[in-house]
Design an enzyme around this catalytic site. Structure first.
Site, PDB file in Angstrom:
ATOM      1  N   TYR A 146       0.825  -1.210   0.000  1.00 27.27           N
ATOM      2  CA  TYR A 146       0.000   0.000   0.000  1.00 27.27           C
ATOM      3  C   TYR A 146       0.861   1.262   0.000  1.00 27.27           C
ATOM      4  CZ  TYR A 146      -2.909  -3.821   1.655  1.00 27.27           C
ATOM      5  OH  TYR A 146      -3.530  -5.033   1.784  1.00 27.27           O
ATOM      6  N   THR A 218      -6.901   1.118  17.899  1.00 26.16           N
ATOM      7  CA  THR A 218      -7.653   1.337  19.141  1.00 26.16           C
ATOM      8  C   THR A 218      -8.364   2.681  19.140  1.00 26.16           C
ATOM      9  OG1 THR A 218      -5.746   2.303  20.303  1.00 26.16           O
ATOM     10  CG2 THR A 218      -6.007  -0.098  20.403  1.00 26.16           C
TER      11      THR A 218
END
Length: 318
Positions: A146, A218
Site C-alpha cells: 500500500y 484502538t
C-alpha cells in the site's frame, strides 16, 4: 445550495473532532457517531485486549523484530484526544519494521501516548488484568502493498501496532526525553512542536521477546487490519515526566476542557483469537526460581504460563 462534496468533507472533519474517551461520544458510541466506524461496535477482532497469560500460545517460529536504526523528524501534536507524533512525509529515509510475525515490510508513521491521571491505570492493553501507568503505541503501514496509512488501514495486513508498556522509574529513557521535554509546549489542543532526530530503536527496550495477535486500531474507525506486537519489557518514565504529561488538556486555551489523560479504550473481547508468544515460559520459570527473579517479564512477582505449539500442532498445557 450546499455543495455535496463540501458538506461531506465538513461532516468528516466534525466526526474527527467529536469522538472522545468518555460520555456520549466515548468508545461505546464510536460506531454510532460515524457509520464508517461500525466495526467499533460490531467488530470481533478489536483492540486493545487483556492478555491472559494462561491462554498464551508458545510459538517457537516467531523470529526477532527488525527495526531500522535511522532517525526521523516529525511533529508532536495535541489532538485533543491523544498526544501523537507523526513523521514528516518528505523523509528520505524511513524506519522500516519487519520480521517477527510480520510477512511484509512496514513503514513507521505515528506514535501515540495513552496514559492515566493516576498511576494505577493508563495503558490500553492489560497483562493478566494488570494496567500500566501509560502505553506507547507505534503504528506503521504495509509499505510493500500500500501507498500510505490511509489506504492500508482499510486493507488486509495493512497495519502493525507495537505496544510499549510504561513503568515509573528513576532513570528515564534518554531518547524518549526528546519528546517528554516538550510536553509543556503542547499543553492545549491544536498545539504542536517539531521533533528532530528521533531514534525509535533507542526508545525501544529489548525486542527479542513479545506477544502478538490480530486486532484493530484502538481509535476510530477501529479497522481490523492490525498485527499487534506487545513487547515483554517496559520502558520507564519518571514521576516528573508523568506529572507534566498529566497537565495536558483536551481543550484549547480559549475553550478549556478536561485533562487529556485517561485516553484509553477499554479492553475488547478476545473471542476465538490466539495470542502467540516466543517466550519459552518453562525455561523462564526454571530460571526465575533458581535466580529468585524474573528477568524477562513485566512484573517481578508474576510468573506466566503458556501453551506450547508442537510441530504436530497439538496443544498441551505446561
Amino acid at each position: 445550495m450546499i455543495n455535496s462534496d463540501t458538506s461531506s468533507s465538513e461532516i468528516r472533519a466534525s466526526w474527527e473532532e467529536w469522538w472522545t474517551y468518555d460520555g456520549i461520544s466515548g468508545p461505546e458510541y464510536w460506531g454510532r457517531i460515524n457509520p464508517e466506524w461500525s466495526l467499533c461496535n460490531k467488530g470481533r477482532r478489536q483492540s486493545p485486549i487483556n492478555v491472559d497469560p494462561q491462554l498464551l500460545l508458545f510459538d517457537p517460529y516467531l523470529e526477532h523484530i527488525n527495526i531500522d536504526k535511522c532517525k526521523v523528524n516529525g511533529i508532536l501534536l495535541n489532538t485533543g484526544q491523544s498526544l501523537v507524533f507523526r513523521v514528516d512525509k518528505d523523509l528520505k529515509h524511513h524506519v522500516n519494521i519487519s520480521g517477527g510475525p510480520l510477512a511484509y515490510r512496514y513503514q513507521f508513521e505515528e506514535l501515540y501516548i495513552h496514559y492515566g491521571t493516576v498511576d494505577q491505570v493508563g495503558s490500553e492493553h492489560k497483562i493478566g488484568g494488570q494496567s500500566f501507568p501509560a502505553e506507547i503505541q507505534l503504528y506503521g503501514f504495509n509499505a510493500e502493498l500500500y501507498h500510505n496509512m490511509t489506504e492500508a488501514q482499510h486493507k488486509s495486513q495493512g497495519i502493525v501496532g507495537i505496544s510499549l508498556m510504561v513503568q515509573i522509574g528513576e532513570k528515564p529513557n534518554r531518547e524518549f526525553q526528546i519528546i517528554t521535554s516538550t510536553f509543556r509546549k503542547v499543553q492545549w489542543k491544536g498545539e504542536q512542536i517539531p521533533i528532530k532526530h528521533l531514534s525509535l530503536t533507542s526508545i525501544l527496550p529489548d525486542t527479542s521477546h513479545y506477544m502478538t495477535y490480530e486486532g484493530s486500531t484502538t481509535h476510530p474507525g477501529c479497522w481490523e487490519t492490525t498485527v499487534w506486537i506487545i513487547l515483554n519489557k517496559p520502558i520507564y518514565m519518571t514521576k516528573q515526566e508523568l506529572y507534566y504529561l498529566r497537565t495536558l488538556q483536551q481543550g484549547s486555551q480559549e475553550i478549556p476542557k478536561a485533562p487529556l489523560g485517561n485516553n484509553a479504550r477499554p479492553p475488547q473481547p478476545l473471542y476465538h483469537r490466539t495470542v502467540r508468544t516466543n517466550i519459552d515460559f518453562q525455561v523462564s520459570e526454571d530460571y526465575s526460581l533458581s535466580k529468585n527473579n524474573c528477568p524477562i517479564t513485566m512484573h517481578k512477582e508474576m510468573y506466566y504460563k503458556a501453551n506450547k505449539w508442537r510441530q504436530s500442532n497439538e496443544l498441551f498445557q505446561v
